[in-house]
Design a protein around this motif. Structure first.
Motif, PDB file in Angstrom:
ATOM      1  N   ALA A   1      -6.938 -46.812  20.905  1.00  0.00           N
ATOM      2  CA  ALA A   1      -7.766 -47.587  19.988  1.00  0.00           C
ATOM      3  C   ALA A   1      -7.081 -47.638  18.630  1.00  0.00           C
ATOM      4  O   ALA A   1      -6.504 -46.646  18.186  1.00  0.00           O
ATOM      5  CB  ALA A   1      -9.134 -46.932  19.851  1.00  0.00           C
ATOM      6  N   SER A   2      -7.096 -48.841  18.000  1.00  0.00           N
ATOM      7  CA  SER A   2      -6.486 -48.937  16.672  1.00  0.00           C
ATOM      8  C   SER A   2      -7.390 -48.217  15.670  1.00  0.00           C
ATOM      9  O   SER A   2      -8.553 -47.924  15.961  1.00  0.00           O
ATOM     10  CB  SER A   2      -6.343 -50.402  16.273  1.00  0.00           C
ATOM     11  N   LEU A   3      -6.805 -47.927  14.510  1.00  0.00           N
ATOM     12  CA  LEU A   3      -7.593 -47.245  13.489  1.00  0.00           C
ATOM     13  C   LEU A   3      -8.856 -48.020  13.153  1.00  0.00           C
ATOM     14  O   LEU A   3      -9.927 -47.454  12.967  1.00  0.00           O
ATOM     15  CB  LEU A   3      -6.756 -47.039  12.226  1.00  0.00           C
ATOM     16  N   GLY A   4      -8.703 -49.351  13.124  1.00  0.00           N
ATOM     17  CA  GLY A   4      -9.859 -50.211  12.827  1.00  0.00           C
ATOM     18  C   GLY A   4     -10.943 -50.044  13.870  1.00  0.00           C
ATOM     19  O   GLY A   4     -12.131 -49.947  13.543  1.00  0.00           O
ATOM     20  N   GLU A   5     -10.508 -49.967  15.162  1.00  0.00           N
ATOM     21  CA  GLU A   5     -11.494 -49.816  16.235  1.00  0.00           C
ATOM     22  C   GLU A   5     -12.195 -48.461  16.139  1.00  0.00           C
ATOM     23  O   GLU A   5     -13.406 -48.367  16.356  1.00  0.00           O
ATOM     24  CB  GLU A   5     -10.815 -49.957  17.602  1.00  0.00           C
ATOM     25  N   ILE A   6     -11.391 -47.436  15.841  1.00  0.00           N
ATOM     26  CA  ILE A   6     -12.001 -46.108  15.696  1.00  0.00           C
ATOM     27  C   ILE A   6     -13.010 -46.133  14.563  1.00  0.00           C
ATOM     28  O   ILE A   6     -14.137 -45.656  14.691  1.00  0.00           O
ATOM     29  CB  ILE A   6     -10.925 -45.041  15.419  1.00  0.00           C
ATOM     30  N   ALA A   7     -12.620 -46.755  13.447  1.00  0.00           N
ATOM     31  CA  ALA A   7     -13.521 -46.819  12.298  1.00  0.00           C
ATOM     32  C   ALA A   7     -14.798 -47.554  12.672  1.00  0.00           C
ATOM     33  O   ALA A   7     -15.901 -47.147  12.295  1.00  0.00           O
ATOM     34  CB  ALA A   7     -12.835 -47.520  11.124  1.00  0.00           C
ATOM     35  N   ARG A   8     -14.650 -48.653  13.462  1.00  0.00           N
ATOM     36  CA  ARG A   8     -15.833 -49.421  13.840  1.00  0.00           C
ATOM     37  C   ARG A   8     -16.742 -48.591  14.756  1.00  0.00           C
ATOM     38  O   ARG A   8     -17.953 -48.532  14.552  1.00  0.00           O
ATOM     39  CB  ARG A   8     -15.422 -50.723  14.543  1.00  0.00           C
ATOM     40  N   ALA A   9     -16.125 -47.919  15.783  1.00  0.00           N
ATOM     41  CA  ALA A   9     -16.924 -47.092  16.687  1.00  0.00           C
ATOM     42  C   ALA A   9     -17.622 -45.996  15.894  1.00  0.00           C
ATOM     43  O   ALA A   9     -18.770 -45.657  16.151  1.00  0.00           O
ATOM     44  CB  ALA A   9     -16.041 -46.474  17.761  1.00  0.00           C
ATOM     45  N   PHE A  10     -16.914 -45.484  14.905  1.00  0.00           N
ATOM     46  CA  PHE A  10     -17.478 -44.395  14.129  1.00  0.00           C
ATOM     47  C   PHE A  10     -18.659 -44.864  13.289  1.00  0.00           C
ATOM     48  O   PHE A  10     -19.705 -44.236  13.247  1.00  0.00           O
ATOM     49  CB  PHE A  10     -16.409 -43.776  13.225  1.00  0.00           C
ATOM     50  N   SER A  11     -18.482 -46.036  12.649  1.00  0.00           N
ATOM     51  CA  SER A  11     -19.568 -46.498  11.790  1.00  0.00           C
ATOM     52  C   SER A  11     -20.795 -46.848  12.619  1.00  0.00           C
ATOM     53  O   SER A  11     -21.925 -46.716  12.164  1.00  0.00           O
ATOM     54  CB  SER A  11     -19.120 -47.697  10.955  1.00  0.00           C
ATOM     55  N   ARG A  12     -20.568 -47.302  13.887  1.00  0.00           N
ATOM     56  CA  ARG A  12     -21.728 -47.623  14.722  1.00  0.00           C
ATOM     57  C   ARG A  12     -22.446 -46.374  15.215  1.00  0.00           C
ATOM     58  O   ARG A  12     -23.625 -46.418  15.518  1.00  0.00           O
ATOM     59  CB  ARG A  12     -21.272 -48.439  15.945  1.00  0.00           C
ATOM     60  N   SER A  13     -21.705 -45.264  15.319  1.00  0.00           N
ATOM     61  CA  SER A  13     -22.334 -44.088  15.922  1.00  0.00           C
ATOM     62  C   SER A  13     -22.535 -42.960  14.925  1.00  0.00           C
ATOM     63  O   SER A  13     -22.890 -41.853  15.292  1.00  0.00           O
ATOM     64  CB  SER A  13     -21.468 -43.592  17.078  1.00  0.00           C
ATOM     65  N   VAL A  14     -22.314 -43.271  13.633  1.00  0.00           N
ATOM     66  CA  VAL A  14     -22.279 -42.188  12.656  1.00  0.00           C
ATOM     67  C   VAL A  14     -23.594 -41.393  12.627  1.00  0.00           C
ATOM     68  O   VAL A  14     -23.592 -40.161  12.536  1.00  0.00           O
ATOM     69  CB  VAL A  14     -21.899 -42.703  11.248  1.00  0.00           C
ATOM     70  N   TRP A  15     -24.732 -42.074  12.795  1.00  0.00           N
ATOM     71  CA  TRP A  15     -26.016 -41.374  12.750  1.00  0.00           C
ATOM     72  C   TRP A  15     -26.165 -40.424  13.929  1.00  0.00           C
ATOM     73  O   TRP A  15     -26.701 -39.335  13.799  1.00  0.00           O
ATOM     74  CB  TRP A  15     -27.174 -42.359  12.733  1.00  0.00           C
ATOM     75  N   ALA A  16     -25.676 -40.876  15.108  1.00  0.00           N
ATOM     76  CA  ALA A  16     -25.762 -40.028  16.291  1.00  0.00           C
ATOM     77  C   ALA A  16     -24.798 -38.856  16.181  1.00  0.00           C
ATOM     78  O   ALA A  16     -25.145 -37.712  16.476  1.00  0.00           O
ATOM     79  CB  ALA A  16     -25.454 -40.850  17.540  1.00  0.00           C
ATOM     80  N   ALA A  17     -23.553 -39.152  15.733  1.00  0.00           N
ATOM     81  CA  ALA A  17     -22.523 -38.118  15.725  1.00  0.00           C
ATOM     82  C   ALA A  17     -22.746 -37.102  14.620  1.00  0.00           C
ATOM     83  O   ALA A  17     -22.203 -35.998  14.666  1.00  0.00           O
ATOM     84  CB  ALA A  17     -21.142 -38.759  15.579  1.00  0.00           C
ATOM     85  N   ALA A  18     -23.562 -37.441  13.628  1.00  0.00           N
ATOM     86  CA  ALA A  18     -23.773 -36.520  12.512  1.00  0.00           C
ATOM     87  C   ALA A  18     -24.708 -35.373  12.888  1.00  0.00           C
ATOM     88  O   ALA A  18     -24.679 -34.315  12.270  1.00  0.00           O
ATOM     89  CB  ALA A  18     -24.339 -37.268  11.311  1.00  0.00           C
ATOM     90  N   LEU A  19     -25.533 -35.586  13.926  1.00  0.00           N
ATOM     91  CA  LEU A  19     -26.575 -34.606  14.248  1.00  0.00           C
ATOM     92  C   LEU A  19     -26.043 -33.191  14.548  1.00  0.00           C
ATOM     93  O   LEU A  19     -26.548 -32.213  13.987  1.00  0.00           O
ATOM     94  CB  LEU A  19     -27.441 -35.142  15.395  1.00  0.00           C
ATOM     95  N   PRO A  20     -24.988 -33.062  15.407  1.00  0.00           N
ATOM     96  CA  PRO A  20     -24.490 -31.697  15.640  1.00  0.00           C
ATOM     97  C   PRO A  20     -24.028 -31.020  14.362  1.00  0.00           C
ATOM     98  O   PRO A  20     -24.219 -29.809  14.189  1.00  0.00           O
ATOM     99  CB  PRO A  20     -23.294 -31.894  16.580  1.00  0.00           C
ATOM    100  N   PHE A  21     -23.454 -31.805  13.448  1.00  0.00           N
ATOM    101  CA  PHE A  21     -22.932 -31.202  12.214  1.00  0.00           C
ATOM    102  C   PHE A  21     -24.060 -30.835  11.262  1.00  0.00           C
ATOM    103  O   PHE A  21     -23.988 -29.854  10.532  1.00  0.00           O
ATOM    104  CB  PHE A  21     -21.924 -32.153  11.570  1.00  0.00           C
ATOM    105  N   LEU A  22     -25.134 -31.629  11.320  1.00  0.00           N
ATOM    106  CA  LEU A  22     -26.332 -31.290  10.547  1.00  0.00           C
ATOM    107  C   LEU A  22     -26.865 -29.934  10.996  1.00  0.00           C
ATOM    108  O   LEU A  22     -27.209 -29.066  10.181  1.00  0.00           O
ATOM    109  CB  LEU A  22     -27.392 -32.369  10.759  1.00  0.00           C
ATOM    110  N   ILE A  23     -26.896 -29.733  12.336  1.00  0.00           N
ATOM    111  CA  ILE A  23     -27.448 -28.483  12.863  1.00  0.00           C
ATOM    112  C   ILE A  23     -26.565 -27.296  12.497  1.00  0.00           C
ATOM    113  O   ILE A  23     -27.039 -26.299  11.945  1.00  0.00           O
ATOM    114  CB  ILE A  23     -27.647 -28.582  14.391  1.00  0.00           C
ATOM    115  N   ILE A  24     -25.247 -27.414  12.769  1.00  0.00           N
ATOM    116  CA  ILE A  24     -24.379 -26.255  12.491  1.00  0.00           C
ATOM    117  C   ILE A  24     -24.283 -26.002  10.991  1.00  0.00           C
ATOM    118  O   ILE A  24     -24.293 -24.853  10.543  1.00  0.00           O
ATOM    119  CB  ILE A  24     -22.962 -26.412  13.117  1.00  0.00           C
TER     120      ILE A  24
END
Lengths: 425, 169
Positions: free
Chosen positions: A205-228
């Motif tokens: 995946a290009s950096l742009g694609e990674i950035a896009r996937a990340f921005s779409r999932s940022v709320w979901a992916a943040a949860l484990p880090f919120l907990i720890i």
């Protein structure tokens, strides 16, 4: 006499398939009835309630609820997309995606069956479509779900913590390293197998694609880090972190991703309620059982019996591991945890075993039990999703099982590896 | 024609409707209790960390709501046959022993639920005056869940028997 009755009623009722809360309760009841000194039976409902009455316990309903909410809230799919952008280009693309998704998932939900059901139903068909052997896809999904009970939050660790009366925050922090070790071990194993079998790899995946996937999932992916983050900084207790995680998931699902409708909530809450009911009452009656055991002075007798075999704690740990692996093949993991802990926990101080270290070892053994037949709860579930016969699936899981056994030995004999994170607190 | 004659089916239907109603009540209560727990814990977090004003009632409220929810959940779990049990041995019993195991299961479950019903009521009724710290509510209202849930368990066990369902519950 009481002791004989206690254990024969327990084993008999277990054998005929009586639900565990009744089995443990009935055995304790019979032992109380035949005791020399009369104990009023109101003690049974009293202990039953006080077994549930713990603030730490409340993390279980909350994390179970988060697990139930994740699929409907659209969090699962986004985590898989993000993992694909991150590791899809490595050999065995979807295999790596499967493991990384499970690790993320483990950081949000606390149960391996929830992981298998949600990740498996998306990734197993996708892997089969990309010409992976179905039994490989099933075996990998099942084993990678075992990150769930290790990487906090973890229902098993909460149950252990309440029964062993040790800090659940410390147990959680102790779970991160073995959980990550398991994840990395499975990534390596599946990398080697995929390389050899020439499984499909996705383009990087290009950096742009990674950035896009990340921005779409940022709320979901943040949860484990919120907990720890909340746990490490000491801002939240585990129960508060769980409550915050529920509210967070609800807000994300209802208002940000808008995939959760208010009318979905009632059946989801009620499913979680029944799960709590059947699981937490086992813990409650296990505590009655434990109390009866102490009256009968079982722990002292058992301790001297174990010490008669060996006084070396490493020999004892090895024997306990073998015992747990054996029990784990035919007993539901939470069941064996809740039945055996009251017997074994009081013995630990005499043996010089740290209860937090021991908890992680037990939970890791439980995970192995989840994927070993004939019970192999998670492997069975994954095999059902992938429509693969269970014997083929268990054969395909052998290399992963090997990896798990190696990690089990490491965590058993290097306690400092597990204990340094909780000891920082 | 006696009153019951010919209407055995109608009585059964009525009984199943009663079970439906009890399940609906238990599950409805469970949903509300779950909401109370979430709100109470979240409110406490906000009050403590944002406003630095911890409450004294939110923890006991959430804990006691959980006790109710869990016990009602166990009763519903029997009707849904969702309980965790060791099925390894029972599933391998010879066919002719399976009904024996089924009746023994019912027997043990009945006995334990009956103890919870009778002694749960005894326990609760002596605690009418005692109140819970932080809530000011009589302990009676919390402990009453034991006989209520035990009643539900007995009801759902009877339903399984009436329906001729001899599986693990």
């Amino acid at each position: 006499m009481e002791l004989l009755l206690l254990f024969s009623v327990l084993l008999f009722t277990l054998a005929i398939g009586l639900p565990l809360p009744f089995s443990l309760g009935a055995a304790s009841l019979v032992a109380l009835l035949v005791m020399d000194f009369p104990i009023p039976l109101t003690v049974v409902p009293q202990r039953f309630i006080s077994g549930i009455d713990s603030f730490a316990f409340m993390a279980i309903p909350f994390f179970l609820l988060v697990g139930e909410l994740m699929n409907t809230a659209g969090i699962t799919q986004r985590i898989i997309n993000l993992s694909n952008a991150l590791v899809g280009h490595i050999a065995g693309g979807l295999a790596q995606v499967n493991v990384v998704s499970s690790m993320f998932f483990g950081g949000i939900s606390g149960s391996s069956t929830a992981d298998t059901a949600s990740i498996g139903s998306i990734l197993i068909p996708a892997m089969v479509k990309e010409k992976y052997d179905p039994e490989f896809a099933v075996a990998l999904t099942a084993t990678s779900s075992c990150c769930g009970p290790l990487i906090p939050p973890s229902i098993g660790l909460i149950l252990y913590g309440v029964i062993a009366n040790v800090s659940i925050t410390k147990l959680f922090l102790a779970g991160y390293i073995p959980g990550l070790m398991l994840g990395v071990g499975l990534l390596l194993t599946s990398y080697i197998i995929s390389k050899r079998r020439g499984y499909k790899t996705h383009p990087r995946a290009s950096l742009g694609e990674i950035a896009r996937a990340f921005s779409r999932s940022v709320w979901a992916a943040a949860l484990p880090f919120l907990i720890i983050g909340g746990l490490l900084s000491g801002v939240f207790t585990v129960t508060e972190a769980a409550g915050v995680a529920v509210v967070y998931t609800l807000v994300v699902g209802l208002f940000i991703y808008r995939e959760l409708a208010p009318r979905d909530l009632i059946p989801i809450f009620q499913r979680a309620m029944v799960k709590c009911g059947v699981m937490m009452t086992i813990a409650a009656s296990a505590l009655i059982f434990a109390w009866v055991l102490t009256i009968l002075e079982v722990p002292q007798q058992l301790a001297s019996a174990i010490l008669a075999v060996s006084e070396n704690k490493y020999v004892i740990l090895l024997l306990l591991n073998v015992f747990f692996l054996f029990i784990g093949t035919f007993m539901e993991p939470k069941a064996s945890l809740l039945i055996l802990m009251p017997v074994l926990l009081p013995v630990l101080p005499d043996l010089g075993i740290d209860p937090i270290h021991f908890g992680i070892i037990i939970i890791f053994n439980n995970c192995i039990g989840l994927i070993t037949p004939p019970i192999g709860l998670v492997l069975n579930l994954a095999a059902k999703i992938g429509n693969v016969p269970i014997d083929k699936a268990s054969k395909a899981s052998l290399p992963f099982l090997g990896t798990m056994l190696v990690i089990l030995m490491i965590i058993t004999y290097l306690p400092d590896l597990i204990l340094w994170l909780p000891n920082m607190l | 024609m006696p009153l019951w004659g010919g209407s055995k089916r109608a009585v059964k239907q009525l009984f199943y409707r009663l079970c439906d109603l009890v399940e609906w009540l238990f599950k409805g209560a469970g949903f509300l209790l779950f909401c109370i727990m979430i709100v109470a814990v979240f409110y406490e977090v906000v009050m403590r960390y944002v406003f630095n004003a911890p409450t004294f009632w939110s923890e006991p409220l959430a804990r006691n709501a959980m006790i109710w929810m869990v016990l009602l959940g166990l009763a519903v779990g029997i009707r849904h046959k969702d309980n965790i049990c060791v099925d390894f041995i029972d599933a391998r019993l010879p066919e002719r022993l399976k009904p024996v195991a089924a009746w023994l299961r019912f027997g043990f479950a009945f006995a334990f639920a009956a103890v919870l019903l009778i002694y749960g009521w005894k326990m609760a009724s002596v605690n009418l005056r005692q109140t819970i710290t932080g809530l000011g509510l009589p302990v009676f209202y919390i402990q009453m869940v034991v006989p209520i849930a035990a009643f539900g368990m007995l009801l759902f066990l009877v339903e399984l028997i009436v329906k001729g369902d001899r599986g693990r519950f």
